[in-house]
Design an enzyme around this catalytic site. Structure first.
Site, mmCIF file in Angstrom:
data_model
loop_
_atom_site.group_PDB
_atom_site.id
_atom_site.type_symbol
_atom_site.label_atom_id
_atom_site.label_comp_id
_atom_site.label_asym_id
_atom_site.label_seq_id
_atom_site.Cartn_x
_atom_site.Cartn_y
_atom_site.Cartn_z
ATOM 1 N N HIS A 84 66.135 21.759 45.337
ATOM 2 C CA HIS A 84 66.091 21.878 46.694
ATOM 3 C C HIS A 84 67.094 20.793 47.392
ATOM 4 C CE1 HIS A 84 65.167 23.277 50.775
ATOM 5 N NE2 HIS A 84 65.197 24.758 50.329
ATOM 6 N N GLU A 105 63.727 30.737 45.554
ATOM 7 C CA GLU A 105 64.339 32.003 44.702
ATOM 8 C C GLU A 105 63.624 32.527 43.554
ATOM 9 O OE1 GLU A 105 65.850 29.404 46.094
ATOM 10 O OE2 GLU A 105 67.097 30.494 47.852
#
Length: 377
Positions: free
Chosen positions: A267, A320
């Site tokens: 991320h 996700e």
């Protein structure tokens, strides 16, 4: 030809990473701590304990509602889900084309939301336009999914919560309570997340004073990108491609050797566990099943491999990964994953739009020219 001397001051980092470009009271992300909030409230905790309506009220109106206020807001949002007859016809026509669902939603927003520039609207008029956009989003996206599956679209049911009605309009039947709650948790977790690409896009466009649908349309285009809102479906593809957990390390090694990104891991902000992923992981475990057990095993093997592959980097499981698992278990088809994200994130866009418009200054940065100058005219 003369090269232009590079500027030595006021140069932003690539991708504006870590650069503060505005003040906001909507929320922020503290990646080093593995924590993010909505108006000072722990967002992951809100998702575990509150309804989507309560979270949306907090983001848009600035405070968590009491039970009576939440019911009033729920009714307002439910009424906003209704489409005009013109919009119903437009959705039906566009759903039979090759346009992506997000593009269809942009078109419908353009005819259903107040077209006047935000610069010319009073604060209550801007809020009404934002509420209208939030309301029609699940109706439009659910209808597109139904039509493309060969079924008839369903109108909203104002007696249901926003999340349950979205599932019903997408799948064609009232969802199981545990599925509705699982999706509601996901919607709460993803309603806002700092100055991500789509939110920043919405604020930049709003800063020009344009209409609400125009600003949200730009945000929709940004979210449709696979590096932003399109990843949950690709995570599910990855899990299917790996199959048995024993195949995880060879598969990941081959992908990295080929220079491809590993969806669901890493991320831009988090250097500690992504709280959205941790919360959805708990939801997935509650739902249970073979896919969850396999995803858990594959996750641990991938993280161990990535830690050896790049020992100096902090690579965490991002939202996700378990989003794909949870949305699949709730019955949503893979092509509905990004639309589901949209149903949530449009609330955050709306909150930022209202904040930008309330104290507006056009966003106009500069660029550093790195080409050549040519002699002559």
């Amino acid at each position: 030809m003369n090269a232009i001397s590079p500027l030595t001051e006021n140069v932003a980092p690539p991708g504006l990473k870590g650069l503060i470009v505005a003040d906001t009271e909507v929320g922020s992300v503290r990646g080093d701590e593995g924590w993010y909030h909505y108006r000072g409230w722990n967002a992951a905790a809100l998702a575990r304990k509150h309804s989507f309506e309560a979270v949306a009220h907090l983001l848009l109106n600035g405070a968590l509602p009491d039970s009576a206020t939440e019911e009033t807001f729920r009714a307002e949002l439910a009424a906003a889900r209704q489409l005009t007859s013109e919009a119903v016809e437009l959705v039906a026509a566009l759903a039979r084309t090759d346009l992506p669902p997000m593009s269809i939603l942009r078109s419908v927003l353009g005819v259903e939301v107040d077209p006047r520039p935000t610069l010319d609207l009073e604060p209550n008029e801007r809020r009404s336009a934002v509420m209208r956009a939030i309301g029609i989003t699940p109706t439009v996206l659910g209808a597109v999914s139904r039509i493309r599956s060969g079924a008839e679209p369903l109108g909203p049911d104002e007696s249901l919560s926003h999340s349950a009605d979205y599932l019903r309009m997408t799948l064609g039947e009232t969802p199981l309570p545990e599925h509705a709650r699982a999706v509601e948790t996901y919607l709460c977790l993803t309603a806002d997340h700092g100055f991500n690409a789509s939110t920043f896009t919405a604020r930049v466009i709003t800063s020009t004073g344009t209409d609400v649908a125009g600003a949200l349309g730009g945000a929709l285009a940004a979210l449709a990108g696979p590096l932003h809102g399109g990843a949950p479906g690709r995570v599910l593809d990855m899990l299917h491609a790996i199959g048995h957990p024993d195949n995880a390390v060879p598969w990941i090694a081959a992908e990295l050797e080929a220079g491809r990104k590993i969806m669901g891991f890493g991320h831009a902000v988090y250097r500690a566990d992504d709280p959205r992923s941790e919360t959805l992981k708990a939801v997935a475990i509650e739902l249970g099943g073979e896919l969850v057990e396999r995803a858990l095993d594959i996750e641990s093997r991938i993280l161990a491999y990535l830690a050896e592959w790049k020992p100096d980097a902090v690579i965490v499981t991002n939202v996700e990964y378990y989003a794909g698992v949870v949305l699949h278990l709730a019955g949503l088809p893979q092509e509905a994953f990004t639309p589901t994200f949209t149903t949530s994130r449009i609330v955050g866009w709306g909150a930022h739009l209202l904040e930008q418009a309330a104290n507006n200054k056009i966003i106009r940065p500069s660029a550093r020219y790195t080409g050549h100058l040519h002699n002559g005219d």
